[in-house]
Motif scaffolding. Structure first.
Motif, PDB file in Angstrom:
ATOM      1  N   LEU A  76      12.968  60.802  19.487  1.00 36.23           N
ATOM      2  CA  LEU A  76      12.839  61.962  20.242  1.00 36.23           C
ATOM      3  C   LEU A  76      12.482  62.943  18.997  1.00 36.23           C
ATOM      4  N   ARG A  77      11.423  63.525  18.979  1.00 34.40           N
ATOM      5  CA  ARG A  77      10.978  64.315  17.926  1.00 34.40           C
ATOM      6  C   ARG A  77      10.803  65.803  17.829  1.00 34.40           C
ATOM      7  N   TYR A  78      11.347  66.142  16.708  1.00 36.28           N
ATOM      8  CA  TYR A  78      11.377  67.383  16.433  1.00 36.28           C
ATOM      9  C   TYR A  78      10.480  67.434  15.172  1.00 36.28           C
ATOM     10  N   PRO A  79       9.432  67.998  15.002  1.00 40.37           N
ATOM     11  CA  PRO A  79       8.624  67.767  13.771  1.00 40.37           C
ATOM     12  C   PRO A  79       9.070  68.617  12.580  1.00 40.37           C
ATOM     13  N   THR A  80       9.048  68.004  11.466  1.00 40.92           N
ATOM     14  CA  THR A  80       9.415  68.671  10.254  1.00 40.92           C
ATOM     15  C   THR A  80       8.491  68.307   9.311  1.00 40.92           C
ATOM     16  N   ALA A  81       7.577  67.418   9.215  1.00 38.77           N
ATOM     17  CA  ALA A  81       6.417  67.182   8.523  1.00 38.77           C
ATOM     18  C   ALA A  81       5.213  67.092   9.238  1.00 38.77           C
ATOM     19  N   GLY A  82       3.997  67.256   8.744  1.00 38.37           N
ATOM     20  CA  GLY A  82       2.909  67.190   9.599  1.00 38.37           C
ATOM     21  C   GLY A  82       2.583  68.198  10.532  1.00 38.37           C
ATOM     22  N   ALA A 103      11.031  54.094  13.627  1.00 43.47           N
ATOM     23  CA  ALA A 103      11.360  55.294  13.973  1.00 43.47           C
ATOM     24  C   ALA A 103      12.159  56.042  13.053  1.00 43.47           C
ATOM     25  N   HIS A 104      11.877  57.203  12.427  1.00 46.75           N
ATOM     26  CA  HIS A 104      12.541  57.981  11.182  1.00 46.75           C
ATOM     27  C   HIS A 104      13.097  59.298  11.788  1.00 46.75           C
ATOM     28  N   ASN A 105      14.296  59.591  11.414  1.00 48.55           N
ATOM     29  CA  ASN A 105      14.954  60.737  11.415  1.00 48.55           C
ATOM     30  C   ASN A 105      15.244  61.164   9.898  1.00 48.55           C
ATOM     31  N   TYR A 412      15.486  68.229   4.908  1.00 44.89           N
ATOM     32  CA  TYR A 412      15.915  66.948   5.297  1.00 44.89           C
ATOM     33  C   TYR A 412      15.839  66.648   6.549  1.00 44.89           C
ATOM     34  N   GLY A 413      14.696  67.362   7.336  1.00 47.80           N
ATOM     35  CA  GLY A 413      14.737  67.068   8.711  1.00 47.80           C
ATOM     36  C   GLY A 413      15.185  67.862   9.735  1.00 47.80           C
ATOM     37  N   ILE A 414      15.202  69.059   9.238  1.00 47.10           N
ATOM     38  CA  ILE A 414      15.422  70.275  10.438  1.00 47.10           C
ATOM     39  C   ILE A 414      14.601  71.288   9.688  1.00 47.10           C
TER      40      ILE A 414
HETATM   41  N1  LIG Z   1      13.263  66.110  12.434  1.00 46.02           N
HETATM   42  C1  LIG Z   1      12.896  64.546  11.850  1.00 46.02           C
HETATM   43  O1  LIG Z   1      13.785  63.917  11.550  1.00 46.02           O
HETATM   44  C2  LIG Z   1      11.468  64.703  11.866  1.00 46.02           C
HETATM   45  C3  LIG Z   1      11.058  63.107  11.374  1.00 46.02           C
HETATM   46  C4  LIG Z   1       9.715  63.341  10.788  1.00 46.02           C
HETATM   47  N2  LIG Z   1       9.771  64.075   9.483  1.00 46.02           N
HETATM   48  C5  LIG Z   1       8.418  64.004  11.254  1.00 46.02           C
HETATM   49  O2  LIG Z   1       8.076  65.054  11.456  1.00 46.02           O
HETATM   50  O3  LIG Z   1       8.443  63.430  12.678  1.00 46.02           O
END
Ligand SMILES: NC(=O)CC[C@H](N)C(=O)O
Ligand SMILES: O=P(O)(O)OC[C@H]1O[C@H](OP(=O)(O)OP(=O)(O)O)[C@H](O)[C@@H]1O
Ligand SMILES: [Mg+2]
Length: 511
Positions: A76-82, A103-105, A412-414
């Motif tokens: 389930l994605r909440y974008p933090t990069a890209g 799949a990466h958090n 770190y992902g937020i």
């Molecule tokens: N919130 C996250 O864990 C995002 C994972 C990853 N960095 C992305 O942007 O898709």
């Protein structure tokens, strides 16, 4: 933040996709931008369904029907990069070596040098701005080094050692090697959460699950569960009905510092992360907050305590109890509007607050109200809320936050926005009160917040968002690069337009 999930069923003739779908609903609060599932059939073929949207919209019945196999992973994605492009939905896939999904958090904070390494040394093409595609390719490149016909557990652990050596940041991941196994691993500081659990079947065989939050495991009857340790990995074989999973401390634990923000806002209250009940930390936050409020305000000057639904409810109720004040639900939440904080753009967030929360005049009229929220980030919610309280006739509006002022990026992902968009950035508490329009703002202290969360085993946390000091440090130029990519994505020039779909694997979505 993002939610990740992996399940391997003992019965290889059964289908894992329906349970993955259901599990995603339990993790939806961690990411509402994109959802995805990848499964692996008995002959090693991978099936996938992913794209932008909430889990219930992406995982339609015919699509789920097409997902074959007894093991699979989900995101389930909440974008933090890209960006929030469809092509950056996860899990990502790479065909060589062996066929890998990931799949990466979390967030890598040395992507600038990793991209260069990919390009100049490894010669792998990265097609998006996502750090997760990069992470997958680092793992693939490490695994490829053995140049074996068939992979084994030792190769996977060795490849992960390479990942730990090369990647800096916060990462909890679930992955899948076609026809071979599921695997999961957690960064050496344990910044992002990941739990492992097992469920015994009637015939004595076991199913296994990896998940971001304990609530998913519990809801699916995975009774024996535990957190992976920082730097630890697990491999769950495809034939897990007859072969046990293997755990390995791949690298020594660097520190044990779960992200404090998980407890403040991110995780569900009914989850237990790293042995710490999110619900109990939020109760404790209410008590400590009340103590602090008493130092700054005369309690006789407060008529009623009102929470900002949803996340702040637990803390606000306990705060009211500790103050000996009436607790009232002054805002009614429309349950069909998602979390506003994780919406992709500011305009949407502002209009969503009013759509989401509606004040009940009777609770505000001619009263001094203390509004309690878990955190104040951009101030979007608090500004609107204070205005609504005033429009409803409140005499005085005090605003309390269960988290200290947020003055730094969350790396770190937020995606806690660019620093300058944070309401507390370069502002004193008086200036913040003025900016959100309330009579006084009262924050929890960092020391108190840590006290609310710490246990015998975990007494340190990742707190960079409050202090600007991050446990892994940040590579030079990383934050500038992040802002550059954001700007580029905002302007969406023709030269760098995002692909509609991921090119890695045919997306079996539309039929
Ligand atoms: N919130 C996250 O864990 C995002 C994972 C990853 N960095 C992305 O942007 O898709
Ligand atoms: O200062 P801001 O930028 O507005 O962000 C802070 C707000 O965002 C979150 O609520 P959200 O609506 O995302 O979710 P919730 O319903 O779980 O509280 C959080 O609980 C605060 O209320
Ligand atoms: Mg909220």
């Amino acid at each position: 933040m993002c939610g990740i999930l992996g399940i391997a069923l003992a019965d290889q003739s059964s289908k894992v996709a329906p349970e993955l779908c259901d599990g995603c609903i339990f993790l939806q609060h961690r990411g509402q931008d994109a959802a995805g599932i990848a499964t692996c059939g008995s002959r090693g073929r991978i099936y996938q369904c992913k794209g932008n949207g909430m889990a219930r919209d992406v995982f339609t019945a015919p699509r789920v029907h097409g997902l074959v196999g007894s093991m699979g992973i989900a995101h389930l994605r909440y974008p933090t990069a890209g960006s929030s492009a469809n092509s950056e939905a996860q899990p990502f896939y790479v065909n060589s070596p062996y066929g890998i999904n990931l799949a990466h958090n979390g967030n890598l904070v040395n992507t600038v040098s990793l991209e260069r390494y990919m390009d100049e040394d490894v010669h792998r093409h990265i097609n998006t701005d996502s750090d997760s595609e990069l992470l997958l390719n680092i793992f693939a490149a490490e695994l490829e080094k053995h140049n074996k016909y068939r992979v084994n557990n030792e190769d996977v652990f060795l490849a992960l050692e390479g990942v730990y050596r090369l990647c800096r940041g916060g990462y909890a991941c679930v992955g899948m090697l076609a026809g071979f196994a599921l695997f999961g691993f957690r960064d050496p500081n344990g910044i992002r959460p990941l739990l492992f659990g097992e469920r015994e079947n009637a015939d004595g065989t076991k199913d296994y699950m990896l998940a971001s939050e304990s609530v998913v495991l519990k809801a699916h009857n995975f009774t024996k569960f535990r957190d992976l340790k920082p730097g630890e990995a697990v491999i769950i074989p495809k034939d897990c009905g007859t072969t046990e999973p293997e755990f390995r401390q791949v690298v020594p634990m660097n520190s044990y510092r779960p992200d404090l923000f998980e407890y403040v806002y991110f995780a569900r209250p009914d989850s237990v992360l790293d042995g710490i009940s999110v619900y109990h930390t939020r109760l404790a936050m209410g008590v400590k907050l009340a103590e602090n409020i008493k130092k700054h305000l005369n309690p006789d000057d407060i008529d009623v305590v009102i929470p900002v639904p949803d996340t702040a409810r637990t803390c606000a109720l306990q705060c009211a109890n500790a103050l000996g004040k009436t607790y009232r639900e002054g805002f009614v939440k429309n349950r069909y509007v998602g979390r506003t904080f994780i919406m992709p753009n500011q305009k949407e967030r502002i209009s969503s607050v009013r759509r989401k929360l509606n004040p009940m005049e009777s609770e505000f009229k001619d009263k001094n109200v203390l509004i309690v929220d878990d955190s104040i980030v951009r101030g979007t919610t608090s500004r609107e809320i204070v205005q609504m309280a005033r429009e409803s006739g409140a005499t005085k509006v005090y605003f309390a936050s269960a988290a200290p002022p947020i003055r730094y990026n969350h790396i770190y992902g937020i995606d806690l926005t660019d620093t300058k968009n944070l309401i507390a950035y370069n502002r004193s508490e008086e200036e913040i009160a003025e900016a959100i329009g309330c009579d006084q703002v009262i924050y929890q202290t960092l020391e108190d917040l840590i006290d609310c969360c710490k246990t015998k085993n975990v007494d340190k946390f990742e707190i960079g968002v409050f202090t600007g000091n991050y446990v892994t440090g940040v590579e030079d130029g990383y934050l500038q690069e992040l802002e550059k990519v954001r700007e580029r994505n905002r302007s969406r020039g023709l030269i760098d337009i995002k692909a509609e779909v991921d090119i890695g694997l045919y997306n079996c979505a539309d039929y």
